[in-house]
Design a protein around this motif. Sequence first.
Motif, PDB file in Angstrom:
ATOM      1  N   GLY A  28       0.813  -1.222   0.000  1.00 49.29           N
ATOM      2  CA  GLY A  28       0.000   0.000   0.000  1.00 49.29           C
ATOM      3  C   GLY A  28       0.837   1.259   0.000  1.00 49.29           C
ATOM      4  N   PRO A  29       1.440   1.624  -1.134  1.00 53.07           N
ATOM      5  CA  PRO A  29       2.309   2.808  -1.161  1.00 53.07           C
ATOM      6  C   PRO A  29       1.582   4.105  -0.855  1.00 53.07           C
ATOM      7  CG  PRO A  29       1.872   1.997  -3.397  1.00 53.07           C
ATOM      8  CD  PRO A  29       1.348   0.956  -2.449  1.00 53.07           C
ATOM      9  N   GLU A  30       0.266   4.125  -1.069  1.00 49.42           N
ATOM     10  CA  GLU A  30      -0.510   5.342  -0.811  1.00 49.42           C
ATOM     11  C   GLU A  30      -1.171   5.334   0.563  1.00 49.42           C
ATOM     12  OE1 GLU A  30      -0.268   7.698  -3.019  1.00 49.42           O
ATOM     13  OE2 GLU A  30       0.866   6.362  -4.336  1.00 49.42           O
ATOM     14  N   CYS A  31      -0.982   4.249   1.301  1.00 48.99           N
ATOM     15  CA  CYS A  31      -1.650   4.126   2.606  1.00 48.99           C
ATOM     16  C   CYS A  31      -0.951   4.945   3.688  1.00 48.99           C
ATOM     17  CB  CYS A  31      -1.679   2.657   3.046  1.00 48.99           C
ATOM     18  SG  CYS A  31      -2.820   1.610   2.117  1.00 48.99           S
ATOM     19  N   GLU A  32      -1.683   5.224   4.736  1.00 49.01           N
ATOM     20  CA  GLU A  32      -1.090   5.796   5.952  1.00 49.01           C
ATOM     21  C   GLU A  32      -0.506   4.644   6.771  1.00 49.01           C
ATOM     22  OE1 GLU A  32      -2.563   7.813  10.183  1.00 49.01           O
ATOM     23  OE2 GLU A  32      -3.962   7.647   8.486  1.00 49.01           O
ATOM     24  N   TYR A  33       0.680   4.859   7.340  1.00 45.57           N
ATOM     25  CA  TYR A  33       1.313   3.836   8.169  1.00 45.57           C
ATOM     26  C   TYR A  33       1.202   4.263   9.623  1.00 45.57           C
ATOM     27  CZ  TYR A  33       3.285   2.916   3.565  1.00 45.57           C
ATOM     28  OH  TYR A  33       3.433   2.681   2.222  1.00 45.57           O
ATOM     29  N   LYS A  34       0.480   3.469  10.398  1.00 40.97           N
ATOM     30  CA  LYS A  34       0.225   3.802  11.789  1.00 40.97           C
ATOM     31  C   LYS A  34       0.989   2.843  12.692  1.00 40.97           C
ATOM     32  CE  LYS A  34      -3.596   4.500  15.057  1.00 40.97           C
ATOM     33  NZ  LYS A  34      -5.073   4.425  15.221  1.00 40.97           N
ATOM     34  N   ILE A  35       1.879   3.381  13.522  1.00 40.52           N
ATOM     35  CA  ILE A  35       2.690   2.551  14.420  1.00 40.52           C
ATOM     36  C   ILE A  35       1.825   2.080  15.583  1.00 40.52           C
ATOM     37  CG2 ILE A  35       4.801   2.418  15.778  1.00 40.52           C
ATOM     38  CD1 ILE A  35       5.202   2.940  12.765  1.00 40.52           C
ATOM     39  N   SER A  36       1.689   0.755  15.698  1.00 41.95           N
ATOM     40  CA  SER A  36       0.813   0.188  16.735  1.00 41.95           C
ATOM     41  C   SER A  36       1.593  -0.362  17.926  1.00 41.95           C
ATOM     42  CB  SER A  36      -0.042  -0.927  16.126  1.00 41.95           C
ATOM     43  OG  SER A  36       0.776  -1.948  15.577  1.00 41.95           O
ATOM     44  N   GLY A  37       2.899  -0.581  17.758  1.00 46.04           N
ATOM     45  CA  GLY A  37       3.711  -1.124  18.841  1.00 46.04           C
ATOM     46  C   GLY A  37       3.806  -2.641  18.773  1.00 46.04           C
ATOM     47  N   ILE A  38       4.885  -3.175  19.307  1.00 44.60           N
ATOM     48  CA  ILE A  38       5.116  -4.617  19.284  1.00 44.60           C
ATOM     49  C   ILE A  38       4.103  -5.321  20.175  1.00 44.60           C
ATOM     50  CG2 ILE A  38       6.761  -6.426  19.931  1.00 44.60           C
ATOM     51  CD1 ILE A  38       8.996  -4.656  19.112  1.00 44.60           C
ATOM     52  N   ARG A  39       3.568  -6.421  19.684  1.00 45.50           N
ATOM     53  CA  ARG A  39       2.620  -7.219  20.465  1.00 45.50           C
ATOM     54  C   ARG A  39       3.376  -8.095  21.463  1.00 45.50           C
ATOM     55  NH1 ARG A  39      -1.052  -9.749  15.730  1.00 45.50           N
ATOM     56  NH2 ARG A  39       1.042 -10.315  15.021  1.00 45.50           N
TER      57      ARG A  39
END
Length: 336
Positions: A243-254
Motif C-alpha cells: 500500500g504505497p498510498e496508505c497511511e502507516y500507523k505505528i501500533s507497537g510490538i505485540r
Amino acid sequence: MLSNKSVLITGGTGSLGKELTKTILKNWPDVKRLVIYSRDEQKQFQMAQDYPTSEYPAIRYFIGDVRDLERLKRAFMGVDYVIHAAAMKHVHIAEYNPDECVKTNIGGAENVIKAALESAVTKVVALSTDKACAPINLYGATKLTSDKLFIAANNIKGHKDIKFSVVRYGNVMGSNGSVIPFFLKKKKEGVLPITDPNMTRFNISLSGGVDMVLHALETAWGGELFVPKIPSYKIMDVAKAVGPECEYKISGIRPGEKIHEEMITSSDSFTTYDLGKYYVILPQVPGWKLDDYIKEFNAKLVPEGFNYSSGENAEWETIDSLRDLITEHVDPTFKP
C-alpha cells in the motif's frame, strides 16, 4: 520417493498442509494413501471440495486432535511417513492461553512420537519455526521443546527402522494469519498498522516450505534440524509494496514479538553445517558416524560464532521483488 507410500499430515488443512497435498498428488499420483489429519471439520469439508475422494481415491480425511494419543495411534495404522504440521502458532494468542499452547505444541509432539513408535511409521518430519530459536515467547518456547523432543526421539527408537527430523523456517508468504494477507485486507481501509518500523523477518514461499519438507523426508538420517537459506524483508518494505498510498500507523510490538528473528544462534554454530541449499544443525550425539554424513552430503562446518538472523541477512527482498512474489504466491490480481 512417495510412490506406493502412505503419508499422513497432521494439521493437513492448514496452508502448508494444503500445499503439500497439491504437490504430492501432482508429483506422486501413485501415492498409496494421503491422510489429512486435523480437528476442524469445516476446513476438512472445504478442502474436500477441492480434493474429493471420488477424484483422488488416495486421499482420506481423518478428524482428530494431536492431543488425543489413541486417535493418533488409529490414524497412524498402515502409515509410512508422517509430516507433523499441527500447532498453535499465533504468538499473542499463545501468550493469553498458555496452557492450551503447551497441550497442543508439546503434548501433541509427544503424542505424535509415541504413536509413531508404536506403529509402522518409518519417517517423521516435524515443522518448526524461527521463533523456536532463542525464544522470548511461549509459542517459540513450546516449539523449541517440540524440536528437542523429535530430535531426541531418535535415541529411544531401539531397533525400529524410523527416523525423526525437523525443518525450521521463517514466515511463510501468504499463509493463514501472516502479514501480507493482513496488509492486503487493511489496504482497503487506507491504513496499515506497523508494529515497529525496524522489524525484519525471514521470508519463504509455501512451495519453498514444501520443498524443504520433502528434502528432509528423502535425505534425513535422523536427528537433523534443517534450516533454509532464504531472504529477509523489512516490514516497511512490505507495507510500501502493498500500500504505497496508505497511511502507516505505528501500533507497537505485540506481547512476545521480536524486532528480528533468528534461525541459528552462535551457540548452535559448533554443530551447524552448510549443505549448499540448506544449513543443518546436527545432534550433539548423532546415532550415526559424523564423518560419513559429512562425506555423503559434502557438509562444511560453519565458522565458530556463526549466527543466522533476519536483521543481518546477506539477502534481502526489495519492494519490487515483494510485489512480484505477492502476485506469484498470494494474489494473482494484486496491484499496488
